[in-house]
Write a protein that holds these residues in place. Structure first.
Motif, PDB file in Angstrom:
ATOM      1  N   PHE A 228     -12.393 -24.665 -47.234  1.00  0.00           N
ATOM      2  CA  PHE A 228     -11.302 -25.361 -46.554  1.00  0.00           C
ATOM      3  C   PHE A 228     -10.301 -24.371 -45.970  1.00  0.00           C
ATOM      4  N   SER A 229     -10.073 -23.269 -46.654  1.00  0.00           N
ATOM      5  CA  SER A 229      -9.184 -22.234 -46.118  1.00  0.00           C
ATOM      6  C   SER A 229      -9.734 -21.670 -44.817  1.00  0.00           C
ATOM      7  N   LEU A 230     -11.063 -21.460 -44.784  1.00  0.00           N
ATOM      8  CA  LEU A 230     -11.695 -20.968 -43.550  1.00  0.00           C
ATOM      9  C   LEU A 230     -11.607 -21.995 -42.426  1.00  0.00           C
ATOM     10  N   LEU A 231     -11.781 -23.276 -42.776  1.00  0.00           N
ATOM     11  CA  LEU A 231     -11.665 -24.332 -41.763  1.00  0.00           C
ATOM     12  C   LEU A 231     -10.241 -24.410 -41.206  1.00  0.00           C
ATOM     13  N   GLU A 232      -9.248 -24.296 -42.090  1.00  0.00           N
ATOM     14  CA  GLU A 232      -7.860 -24.305 -41.633  1.00  0.00           C
ATOM     15  C   GLU A 232      -7.573 -23.100 -40.742  1.00  0.00           C
ATOM     16  N   LEU A 233      -8.114 -21.943 -41.136  1.00  0.00           N
ATOM     17  CA  LEU A 233      -7.930 -20.741 -40.316  1.00  0.00           C
ATOM     18  C   LEU A 233      -8.576 -20.910 -38.953  1.00  0.00           C
ATOM     19  N   ALA A 234      -9.757 -21.538 -38.934  1.00  0.00           N
ATOM     20  CA  ALA A 234     -10.440 -21.786 -37.663  1.00  0.00           C
ATOM     21  C   ALA A 234      -9.608 -22.710 -36.768  1.00  0.00           C
ATOM     22  N   ALA A 235      -8.985 -23.735 -37.366  1.00  0.00           N
ATOM     23  CA  ALA A 235      -8.128 -24.653 -36.599  1.00  0.00           C
ATOM     24  C   ALA A 235      -6.916 -23.922 -36.043  1.00  0.00           C
ATOM     25  N   VAL A 236      -6.356 -23.008 -36.833  1.00  0.00           N
ATOM     26  CA  VAL A 236      -5.210 -22.220 -36.362  1.00  0.00           C
ATOM     27  C   VAL A 236      -5.632 -21.304 -35.219  1.00  0.00           C
ATOM     28  N   LEU A 237      -6.802 -20.682 -35.345  1.00  0.00           N
ATOM     29  CA  LEU A 237      -7.299 -19.812 -34.276  1.00  0.00           C
ATOM     30  C   LEU A 237      -7.592 -20.610 -33.005  1.00  0.00           C
ATOM     31  N   LEU A 238      -8.124 -21.824 -33.169  1.00  0.00           N
ATOM     32  CA  LEU A 238      -8.356 -22.697 -32.018  1.00  0.00           C
ATOM     33  C   LEU A 238      -7.032 -23.023 -31.330  1.00  0.00           C
ATOM     34  N   THR A 239      -6.014 -23.298 -32.131  1.00  0.00           N
ATOM     35  CA  THR A 239      -4.678 -23.547 -31.573  1.00  0.00           C
ATOM     36  C   THR A 239      -4.168 -22.330 -30.826  1.00  0.00           C
ATOM     37  N   GLY A 240      -4.375 -21.158 -31.412  1.00  0.00           N
ATOM     38  CA  GLY A 240      -3.959 -19.923 -30.751  1.00  0.00           C
ATOM     39  C   GLY A 240      -4.662 -19.720 -29.423  1.00  0.00           C
ATOM     40  N   GLY A 241      -5.955 -20.035 -29.376  1.00  0.00           N
ATOM     41  CA  GLY A 241      -6.685 -19.929 -28.118  1.00  0.00           C
ATOM     42  C   GLY A 241      -6.144 -20.871 -27.060  1.00  0.00           C
ATOM     43  N   CYS A 242      -5.812 -22.087 -27.473  1.00  0.00           N
ATOM     44  CA  CYS A 242      -5.239 -23.062 -26.536  1.00  0.00           C
ATOM     45  C   CYS A 242      -3.879 -22.597 -26.028  1.00  0.00           C
ATOM     46  N   LEU A 243      -3.076 -22.022 -26.918  1.00  0.00           N
ATOM     47  CA  LEU A 243      -1.771 -21.503 -26.512  1.00  0.00           C
ATOM     48  C   LEU A 243      -1.919 -20.350 -25.527  1.00  0.00           C
ATOM     49  N   PHE A 244      -2.938 -19.520 -25.736  1.00  0.00           N
ATOM     50  CA  PHE A 244      -3.196 -18.419 -24.798  1.00  0.00           C
ATOM     51  C   PHE A 244      -3.548 -18.962 -23.415  1.00  0.00           C
ATOM     52  N   ILE A 245      -4.400 -19.981 -23.380  1.00  0.00           N
ATOM     53  CA  ILE A 245      -4.780 -20.592 -22.101  1.00  0.00           C
ATOM     54  C   ILE A 245      -3.562 -21.171 -21.400  1.00  0.00           C
ATOM     55  N   ALA A 246      -2.693 -21.854 -22.169  1.00  0.00           N
ATOM     56  CA  ALA A 246      -1.496 -22.458 -21.582  1.00  0.00           C
ATOM     57  C   ALA A 246      -0.514 -21.405 -21.093  1.00  0.00           C
ATOM     58  N   ALA A 247      -0.328 -20.352 -21.889  1.00  0.00           N
ATOM     59  CA  ALA A 247       0.642 -19.317 -21.524  1.00  0.00           C
ATOM     60  C   ALA A 247       0.201 -18.538 -20.293  1.00  0.00           C
ATOM     61  N   ARG A 248      -1.095 -18.217 -20.221  1.00  0.00           N
ATOM     62  CA  ARG A 248      -1.624 -17.441 -19.094  1.00  0.00           C
ATOM     63  C   ARG A 248      -2.148 -18.326 -17.965  1.00  0.00           C
ATOM     64  N   GLN A 249      -2.145 -19.656 -18.196  1.00  0.00           N
ATOM     65  CA  GLN A 249      -2.633 -20.619 -17.201  1.00  0.00           C
ATOM     66  C   GLN A 249      -4.052 -20.250 -16.740  1.00  0.00           C
ATOM     67  N   VAL A 250      -4.938 -20.129 -17.723  1.00  0.00           N
ATOM     68  CA  VAL A 250      -6.305 -19.682 -17.488  1.00  0.00           C
ATOM     69  C   VAL A 250      -7.179 -20.846 -17.031  1.00  0.00           C
ATOM     70  N   GLY A 251      -7.792 -20.730 -15.867  1.00  0.00           N
ATOM     71  CA  GLY A 251      -8.780 -21.700 -15.399  1.00  0.00           C
ATOM     72  C   GLY A 251      -8.235 -23.109 -15.242  1.00  0.00           C
ATOM     73  N   VAL A 252      -9.174 -24.060 -15.271  1.00  0.00           N
ATOM     74  CA  VAL A 252      -8.816 -25.465 -15.085  1.00  0.00           C
ATOM     75  C   VAL A 252      -7.940 -25.960 -16.236  1.00  0.00           C
ATOM     76  N   LEU A 253      -8.268 -25.566 -17.468  1.00  0.00           N
ATOM     77  CA  LEU A 253      -7.497 -26.028 -18.616  1.00  0.00           C
ATOM     78  C   LEU A 253      -6.068 -25.508 -18.604  1.00  0.00           C
ATOM     79  N   GLY A 254      -5.822 -24.453 -17.832  1.00  0.00           N
ATOM     80  CA  GLY A 254      -4.469 -23.923 -17.709  1.00  0.00           C
ATOM     81  C   GLY A 254      -3.658 -24.585 -16.622  1.00  0.00           C
TER      82      GLY A 254
END
Length: 359
Positions: A228-254
């Motif tokens: 469960f700790s690994l799953l929570e860490l994966a969710a946090v990393l996924l959130t971090g990736g989404c924040l990176f896309i939003a901050a840098r306005q990467v591609g269509v998702l940005g």
């Protein structure tokens, strides 16, 4: 899993989202879409958990409005106070340059703010009028109103249908965002339709309500705490990736049509679910007392901090004070928490006096 632990872990997430809101208004704007999406997800999930076993409210529009008013009445006095504080800026401008148009505009902003209509007016002049963050209170009033009939429908659905409903709504939101992007709408129009519009936001609210129903019907997991700790860490990393896309306005998702809502819905709902289970390291960390204390003050701080920033900017400008970003942000946060603590104590005292007067 006790209700207390459930509330603790998710309130810790609320505290983190609140900090992101403050940071977004101190110079990191790409944090606010994630934080607002988390607020909506927490609202739907926790309300479902809290009201699932309670007797249903009476059907009808009047009952829905009464439920909504009951839910927002705690914060509404503070909303009026901060609205009045923000109104002073508008009145000062009117005194400097009086005009009929200015008076009418001020009156319209007052009406919109008092009746929490900010998100229903498709004009950028009103979305953030007076106390800018109060638009979220406008959104919540609508989500509270639709919650009783929504929960009544979801309770009748089995687990498979709940998953289908959530998936269908998310796909519909993605298709709508894609249509907005393809249509080449202006950034302002796309921002309203995918970030502020209550009808669109009802989608991720419904998804989180489905997640709440599924959570309550789940079977106890046999996975270890380490997994469960690994799953929570994966969710946090996924959130971090989404924040990176939003901050840098990467591609269509940005693009504006995606980065203000749809981009963050899966990671927000997943994170809420995993933290609710509460078996991982991150959920235990967020259940610590400092996070819970911050979460208790966050509703007040949310309504206070932006008006406070405007007053601080005015003082800094008049005194020609240099603004260091880190010092400025810490000062905003410290003063926000102090004012929130003061208001909370004042609110408690008023309630105690009212209770004594009625007994």
């Amino acid at each position: 899993m006790t209700d207390k632990k459930l509330i603790s872990s998710l309130q810790g997430l609320r505290a983190v989202a609140f900090l992101c809101i403050v940071l977004s208004h101190c110079g990191v704007p790409w944090l606010s879409p994630w934080a607002i999406t988390v607020f909506v997800a927490l609202s739907g999930f926790l309300m479902t958990c809290n009201y699932y076993d309670r007797p249903p409210t009476a059907p009808g529009l009047r009952s829905a409005i009464a439920f909504s008013l009951q839910k927002i009445r705690k914060l509404y006095p503070l909303h009026l106070i901060m609205m009045a504080a923000a109104l002073l800026f508008v009145l000062k401008g009117l005194l400097a340059q009086p005009s009929v148009r200015g008076v009418l505009s001020c009156a319209a902003q007052l009406v919109v703010s008092i009746f929490l209509l900010q998100t229903w007016v498709p004009s950028s002049r009103f979305w953030f009028c007076l106390n800018g963050v109060a638009w979220y209170l406008s959104l919540q009033a609508f989500l509270y109103a639709i919650f009783p009939p929504l929960l009544a429908v979801l309770k009748k659905a089995d687990a498979r249908r709940l998953r289908c409903i959530a998936a269908a709504i998310f796909c519909a939101q993605c298709l709508f965002s894609l249509a907005v992007w393809k249509a080449g709408l202006s950034g302002t129009a796309a921002f309203y339709l995918t970030y502020l519009c209550p009808l669109f936001r009802a989608g991720d609210f419904t998804i989180s309500c489905c997640a709440g129903c599924l959570y309550l019907r789940r079977q106890e997991s046999t996975l270890s705490r380490g997994v469960f700790s690994l799953l929570e860490l994966a969710a946090v990393l996924l959130t971090g990736g989404c924040l990176f896309i939003a901050a840098r306005q990467v591609g269509v998702l940005g693009a504006v049509a995606f980065r203000y809502n749809v981009l963050f819905i899966p990671s927000a709902v997943l994170l809420v679910w995993l933290l609710a289970v509460g078996k991982g390291f991150i959920s235990r960390l967020l259940s610590a007392k400092p996070f819970l204390w911050l979460a208790e003050l966050s509703p007040y701080g949310f309504l206070i901090h932006q008006v406070l920033i405007r007053y601080m900017e005015r003082v800094a400008d008049k005194l020609n004070l240099p603004v260091q970003p880190v010092v400025w942000t810490l000062t905003v946060l410290l003063l926000t928490l102090c004012l929130s603590s003061f208001y909370k104590a004042l609110e408690r005292r008023v309630r105690q006096r009212h209770a004594k007067a009625t007994t």
